[in-house]
Design an enzyme around this catalytic site. Structure first.
Site, mmCIF file in Angstrom:
data_model
loop_
_atom_site.group_PDB
_atom_site.id
_atom_site.type_symbol
_atom_site.label_atom_id
_atom_site.label_comp_id
_atom_site.label_asym_id
_atom_site.label_seq_id
_atom_site.Cartn_x
_atom_site.Cartn_y
_atom_site.Cartn_z
ATOM 1 N N GLN A 97 0.822 -1.204 0.000
ATOM 2 C CA GLN A 97 0.000 0.000 0.000
ATOM 3 C C GLN A 97 0.854 1.252 0.000
ATOM 4 O O GLN A 97 2.043 1.224 0.317
ATOM 5 C CB GLN A 97 -0.936 0.010 1.200
ATOM 6 C CG GLN A 97 -0.252 -0.095 2.546
ATOM 7 C CD GLN A 97 -1.251 -0.282 3.675
ATOM 8 O OE1 GLN A 97 -1.603 0.670 4.361
ATOM 9 N NE2 GLN A 97 -1.709 -1.519 3.861
ATOM 10 N N HIS A 99 0.194 5.866 0.449
ATOM 11 C CA HIS A 99 -0.737 6.885 0.902
ATOM 12 C C HIS A 99 -0.457 8.207 0.178
ATOM 13 O O HIS A 99 0.682 8.499 -0.186
ATOM 14 C CB HIS A 99 -0.607 7.075 2.407
ATOM 15 C CG HIS A 99 -0.639 5.790 3.176
ATOM 16 N ND1 HIS A 99 -1.755 4.986 3.218
ATOM 17 C CD2 HIS A 99 0.308 5.138 3.888
ATOM 18 C CE1 HIS A 99 -1.492 3.904 3.937
ATOM 19 N NE2 HIS A 99 -0.249 3.977 4.357
ATOM 20 N N GLU A 130 3.410 7.558 8.023
ATOM 21 C CA GLU A 130 3.446 6.590 9.119
ATOM 22 C C GLU A 130 4.884 6.327 9.559
ATOM 23 O O GLU A 130 5.806 6.333 8.741
ATOM 24 C CB GLU A 130 2.829 5.257 8.675
ATOM 25 C CG GLU A 130 1.389 5.346 8.228
ATOM 26 C CD GLU A 130 0.901 4.091 7.528
ATOM 27 O OE1 GLU A 130 -0.300 3.806 7.603
ATOM 28 O OE2 GLU A 130 1.731 3.406 6.883
ATOM 29 N N HIS A 249 4.800 0.078 0.529
ATOM 30 C CA HIS A 249 5.294 -0.695 1.670
ATOM 31 C C HIS A 249 4.281 -1.764 2.065
ATOM 32 O O HIS A 249 3.124 -1.743 1.633
ATOM 33 C CB HIS A 249 5.564 0.218 2.870
ATOM 34 C CG HIS A 249 4.340 0.942 3.357
ATOM 35 N ND1 HIS A 249 3.910 2.127 2.799
ATOM 36 C CD2 HIS A 249 3.435 0.652 4.343
ATOM 37 C CE1 HIS A 249 2.819 2.540 3.416
ATOM 38 N NE2 HIS A 249 2.500 1.657 4.355
ATOM 39 N N ARG A 268 -4.075 0.532 -2.451
ATOM 40 C CA ARG A 268 -3.452 -0.785 -2.362
ATOM 41 C C ARG A 268 -2.733 -1.136 -3.657
ATOM 42 O O ARG A 268 -3.121 -0.696 -4.741
ATOM 43 C CB ARG A 268 -4.498 -1.833 -2.003
ATOM 44 C CG ARG A 268 -5.036 -1.624 -0.594
ATOM 45 C CD ARG A 268 -6.135 -2.587 -0.215
ATOM 46 N NE ARG A 268 -6.533 -2.358 1.174
ATOM 47 C CZ ARG A 268 -7.403 -1.437 1.574
ATOM 48 N NH1 ARG A 268 -7.988 -0.673 0.664
ATOM 49 N NH2 ARG A 268 -7.684 -1.288 2.846
#
Length: 387
Positions: A97, A99, A130, A249, A268
């Site tokens: 995935q 972002h 993240e 990642h 995804r």
């Protein structure tokens, strides 16, 4: 400070032991326990006690934003907690995935509002960088490695159908996009045969072992091969990986503390039965070679380390308090969420004191003073990253 009651998410890939062991509950748990959420995310907000009744942290922030968040935070992020602290425990691979960045998230969410065709990519207008810090040995995929290295790994399988992918990778970083496009656009009717051909190859080594391990769960998913374009990392406890916008990642196995901007925007890229929007993923991905995926902790004070990241949504510190010492004082801006990892710690912000054991958490408002952690143990402290 006051006790914060987190919410456990029961995703199928979760461990039946890690979070239960952390909290001192019987093992194995009744079902998978993938994540312990410690924040105000509307999907599973933590709670605090009010006269014997659990009250959502989200509701408290909305009712008293200046008290909980402070005027500066409200001015920057509105009446929401901009970060979410988690304990993540993976017993099986999560999806590949990435972002979006903040601008992509705002534009994508505006375009997706009102769609009802099941093809919504952006459920909120926020980015989702993240940081994951390993609590146990942790296996993950993070960021593109050198494409020539990836070309050699894929070529070693000796599958003729993959020749265009190998050729794209041999052109260097410029070929990463085409390689990902080719793999994720593979005809669905031929995907199982492609993965089977890879499994039948005589190739050996770490890349082949990774492909075979992933194919056990995803025997018809081209993400098995996309994974070979990424760094395959094994984190020691205390090491971290940083996943900014556009970084492809996947977490594979292990337990860690994760802190992220509070968003649900995920694109995804394979290793999932869920929808993969190839065109939008290609638009969001940053096709750059990541030289070093592993982030080491930085000592900022006696007993205190952090993992600096270039966003102001969050910051994460680990505090170690030795028995028989005066404790550790942290002048970090509120609001703050504190997770006890080990030992027993008294956490005081000048407004209230909470004693925490392993797996317990506390929250304090922006009105609190410097944090003082006493006792003996280890804790993770999540705050906003504003200076």
């Amino acid at each position: 400070m006051e006790l914060l009651n987190g919410r456990i998410r029961d995703y199928a890939w979760g461990s039946r032991s890690a979070i239960a062991e952390l909290q001192g509950r019987p093992v194995p748990s009744d079902g998978p326990e993938a994540e312990l959420w410690l924040g105000a995310h509307p999907g599973a907000p933590a709670t605090v006690d009010r006269d014997g009744t659990p009250v959502s942290l989200t509701d408290l922030l909305i009712a008293e934003p200046a008290h909980w968040l402070g005027e500066r935070l409200v001015g920057r992020f509105g009446t929401r907690l901009p970060f979410l602290l988690k304990v993540l425990a993976a017993d099986a691979p999560l999806s590949l995935q990435a972002h979006p960045d903040a601008e992509q998230a705002r534009a994508g969410h505006a375009a997706d509002v009102g769609r009802d065709d099941g093809r919504v990519n952006y459920v909120d207008p926020y980015h989702k960088p993240e940081l994951l810090v390993a609590l146990s040995p942790f296996e993950a995929l993070c960021g593109f490695r050198g494409p020539v290295e990836s070309a050699a790994a894929i070529e070693a399988f000796g599958v003729p159908e993959l020749a265009p992918v190998v050729a794209a990778l041999r052109t260097g970083p410029a070929g990463l996009r085409e390689a990902v496009r080719l793999l994720l656009s593979w005809p669905e009717s031929e995907r199982a045969g492609l993965v089977a051909a890879v499994l039948a190859a005589a190739a050996d080594g770490p890349d082949a072992a990774l492909a075979r391990a992933l194919a056990k769960d995803y025997p018809a998913d081209p993400g098995v091969l996309v994974a070979l374009l990424l760094h395959h990392v094994w984190l020691a406890p205390g090491e971290a990986i940083w996943m900014p916008a556009g970084n492809l990642h996947a977490y594979l196995r292990g337990t860690g503390v994760e802190i992220m901007a509070a968003s649900d925007n995920v694109l995804r890229g394979g290793l999932t039965p869920k929808r993969v929007d190839v065109a939008e993923l290609l638009r969001v991905l940053r096709f750059e070679v990541l030289d070093q995926p592993v982030v080491a902790p930085v000592t900022v004070a006696p007993g205190v380390v952090n993992w600096p990241v270039p966003v102001d949504d969050f910051a994460l510190h680990r505090v170690t308090v030795e028995a028989g010492t005066p404790g550790v004082r942290l002048a970090l801006p509120g609001p703050r969420v504190v997770l006890c990892r080990a030992g027993e710690l008294a956490v005081d912000d000048g407004v209230g004191t909470v004693t925490l054991g392993p797996g317990q958490a506390a929250v304090g408002t922006a009105a609190g003073g410097p944090l003082v952690l006493g006792g003996a143990g280890e804790a993770y402290v999540a705050t906003c990253g504003l200076p």
